[in-house]
Design a protein around this motif. Structure first.
Motif, PDB file in Angstrom:
ATOM      1  N   GLY A   5       0.020  14.851   5.545  1.00 55.25           N
ATOM      2  CA  GLY A   5       1.325  14.273   5.258  1.00 55.25           C
ATOM      3  C   GLY A   5       1.322  13.065   4.358  1.00 55.25           C
ATOM      4  O   GLY A   5       2.382  12.481   4.105  1.00 55.25           O
ATOM      5  N   SER A   6       0.165  12.657   3.847  1.00 56.59           N
ATOM      6  CA  SER A   6       0.125  11.588   2.851  1.00 56.59           C
ATOM      7  C   SER A   6       0.644  12.126   1.519  1.00 56.59           C
ATOM      8  O   SER A   6       0.718  13.337   1.308  1.00 56.59           O
ATOM      9  N   GLN A  18       1.252   6.429   2.450  1.00 56.95           N
ATOM     10  CA  GLN A  18       1.095   6.895   3.819  1.00 56.95           C
ATOM     11  C   GLN A  18       2.144   6.229   4.714  1.00 56.95           C
ATOM     12  O   GLN A  18       2.663   5.156   4.393  1.00 56.95           O
ATOM     13  N   ASP A  19       2.387   6.875   5.834  1.00 54.10           N
ATOM     14  CA  ASP A  19       3.254   6.303   6.864  1.00 54.10           C
ATOM     15  C   ASP A  19       2.396   6.024   8.091  1.00 54.10           C
ATOM     16  O   ASP A  19       2.424   6.762   9.077  1.00 54.10           O
ATOM     17  N   ASN A  20       1.650   4.948   8.047  1.00 53.20           N
ATOM     18  CA  ASN A  20       0.685   4.670   9.108  1.00 53.20           C
ATOM     19  C   ASN A  20       1.326   4.292  10.433  1.00 53.20           C
ATOM     20  O   ASN A  20       0.795   4.590  11.501  1.00 53.20           O
ATOM     21  N   TYR A  52       7.250   5.399   4.034  1.00 53.79           N
ATOM     22  CA  TYR A  52       5.897   5.431   3.479  1.00 53.79           C
ATOM     23  C   TYR A  52       5.624   4.179   2.657  1.00 53.79           C
ATOM     24  O   TYR A  52       6.480   3.741   1.886  1.00 53.79           O
ATOM     25  N   GLU A  53       4.433   3.647   2.817  1.00 54.92           N
ATOM     26  CA  GLU A  53       4.017   2.464   2.066  1.00 54.92           C
ATOM     27  C   GLU A  53       2.901   2.842   1.097  1.00 54.92           C
ATOM     28  O   GLU A  53       2.040   3.666   1.411  1.00 54.92           O
ATOM     29  N   THR A  54       2.911   2.201  -0.074  1.00 56.78           N
ATOM     30  CA  THR A  54       1.857   2.445  -1.058  1.00 56.78           C
ATOM     31  C   THR A  54       0.542   1.856  -0.565  1.00 56.78           C
ATOM     32  O   THR A  54       0.451   0.664  -0.278  1.00 56.78           O
ATOM     33  N   GLN A  55      -0.471   2.703  -0.477  1.00 47.52           N
ATOM     34  CA  GLN A  55      -1.794   2.284  -0.023  1.00 47.52           C
ATOM     35  C   GLN A  55      -2.769   2.089  -1.179  1.00 47.52           C
ATOM     36  O   GLN A  55      -3.724   1.335  -1.076  1.00 47.52           O
ATOM     37  N   LEU A  56      -2.493   2.800  -2.274  1.00 48.75           N
ATOM     38  CA  LEU A  56      -3.435   2.773  -3.395  1.00 48.75           C
ATOM     39  C   LEU A  56      -2.697   3.118  -4.673  1.00 48.75           C
ATOM     40  O   LEU A  56      -1.844   4.005  -4.691  1.00 48.75           O
ATOM     41  N   ALA A  57      -3.007   2.387  -5.747  1.00 46.47           N
ATOM     42  CA  ALA A  57      -2.492   2.699  -7.076  1.00 46.47           C
ATOM     43  C   ALA A  57      -3.682   2.785  -8.019  1.00 46.47           C
ATOM     44  O   ALA A  57      -4.551   1.913  -8.016  1.00 46.47           O
ATOM     45  N   PHE A  58      -3.752   3.839  -8.794  1.00 46.27           N
ATOM     46  CA  PHE A  58      -4.902   4.042  -9.677  1.00 46.27           C
ATOM     47  C   PHE A  58      -4.490   4.914 -10.860  1.00 46.27           C
ATOM     48  O   PHE A  58      -3.364   5.390 -10.933  1.00 46.27           O
TER      49      PHE A  58
END
Length: 431
Positions: free
Chosen positions: A70-71, A89-91, A97-103
């Protein structure tokens, strides 16, 4: 307390802690149960469906893919803080959902997952990133370059992508032209003989998904005669590629003696094609007229709005109103929605910009029922209200414009908007 009672208590505590962590880890890897917003995120949906906003203000969010837990990965049309791919992800399982990584330091549209890799495109290249067992990118700083050197003009430059089940990747290479005229969009400008653009654009190219640094010479022109394809999907039911084409513009402005402004607003149809290797859809020589139900010879190549185009070109399988910009295509394989939706097609229409004097149109999602890989009924509007206004006169009035589509592991649908970077999740709530 006697010593012989301490050890059992200690062991029991360890077992409890282990069980607790196991429970937390298990549920951390499960998609949040769907719960609609009270106002359905401002959308108008068919009976039994609800919607929620899971993220907002992300940037120009284009195509999207959802992992098995579900990510979410999202490709951005414009880089934000130097990055063009977001991992969300929605931890805490609150539905947001919050941004965990930007690349990824490149803009673009295409993104998908297949066999342990995340694939993403820029306007000229296609990359892949190795994933771990949870489908999270292992090393976001070291992608492998799969395809390079693709043509990218000032229009139709983005590269939508999809993979089949035989380790092939399909890349749309849009035409850097409206209708292959000697003077693009010029007054009564004729079409270029043989349309040389078609040697490297205006079609779908097939490459190997696991071979590095491929160029045109390594690929196969899988299908041609396609002005620009934003929405495409691989139908696993019949193992076939389907695409949504953006139809041509400027019939009345380029050919005022042949077309009225009203005709130009209503022609040609936006169409869906079912593609086989070697197919030719006819651009720029023909367009599809939804009122005559025929392929019509383009005026750049001697047409007058009535002459039929060559029968050597394939016919579309579905026709929609003109200039609505179909940016997303998804065949539904989930189990959340009622049975009628199984294996049918969802299409996200980004919305028009050139239907004057008619009002602009689109800015919604539609559903097309399918059976055995073929349309099995009329299309219907599935989700509307993205624009936030009753009528869109000019596109900048639209508050949201749907673009990318993805299916979650629970069968809910995820939809991106590339105006404010909103991500919607649509689920079935009727018991």
């Amino acid at each position: 307390m006697r010593k012989n009672t301490i050890l059992p208590i200690f062991i029991a505590c360890l077992l409890f802690i282990g069980t607790l962590f196991s429970f937390m880890n298990k549920h951390a890897n499960e998609i949040t149960p769907f719960k609609a917003d009270a106002d359905n995120a401002g959308l108008k949906l068919l009976d039994g469906f609800g919607a929620t906003k899971i993220a907002d203000n992300l940037g120009r969010a284009r195509h999207i893919i959802v992992t098995k837990d579900g990510s979410v990965y999202i490709k951005l049309m414009r880089v934000v803080n130097g990055k063009g791919i977001l991992y969300l992800q929605d931890n805490d399982k609150d539905g947001k959902y919050e941004t965990q990584l930007a690349f990824g330091d490149y803009l673009g549209t295409g993104i998908t997952i297949k066999k342990g890799y995340l694939y993403a495109s820029s306007d000229k290249e296609v990359f892949r990133y190795k994933l771990d067992d949870a489908e999270k990118v292992i090393d976001p700083l070291k992608p492998e370059k799969i395809v390079t050197g693709l043509i990218a003009g000032r229009q139709h430059q983005t590269k939508s992508i999809v993979l089949d089940n035989d380790d092939n990747i399909y890349v749309n290479i849009g035409s850097p032209s409206n209708s292959c005229q000697e003077m693009d969009r010029g007054l009564e400008s004729k079409g270029k003989a043989g349309c040389p653009i078609l040697d490297s654009a205006g079609g779908i190219w097939q490459f190997k998904a696991d071979k590095l640094n491929q160029t045109y010479v390594d690929g196969v022109k899988y299908a041609t005669g396609l002005r620009n394809v934003m929405g495409l999907d691989w139908n696993t039911q019949n193992n076939t590629l389907y695409v949504m084409q953006h139809g041509r513009d400027n019939l009345s402005s380029s050919w005022p003696k042949l077309y009225t402004d009203k005709q130009s607003a209503e022609l040609p149809a936006e169409v869906m094609y079912m593609l086989k290797k070697g197919d030719n859809a006819g651009w720029p020589y023909t367009y599809y007229d939804p009122f005559l139900n025929k392929k019509i010879l383009a005026p750049e190549y001697g047409g007058d709005g009535k002459k039929e185009g060559s029968k050597e070109f394939i016919d579309p399988i579905v026709a929609f109103p003109a200039h609505m910009a179909p940016n997303g295509l998804l065949f539904y394989t989930g189990n959340m929605f009622p049975e009628k939706y199984k294996n049918g097609a969802f299409v996200a229409f980004h919305g028009s910009w050139n239907r004057a004097p008619e009002k602009q149109a689109g800015y919604f999602m539609v559903f097309v029922p399918f059976k055995d890989g073929k349309p099995a009924g009329k299309w219907e509007v599935f989700a509307d209200g993205f624009s936030g206004v009753n009528e869109v006169i000019v596109p900048k009035e639209a508050q949201h414009r749907p673009c990318g589509l993805a299916q979650g592991p629970d069968g809910s649908l995820f939809v991106t908007d590339d105006v404010k970077g909103t991500v919607y999740r649509i689920g079935y709530t009727k018991k």
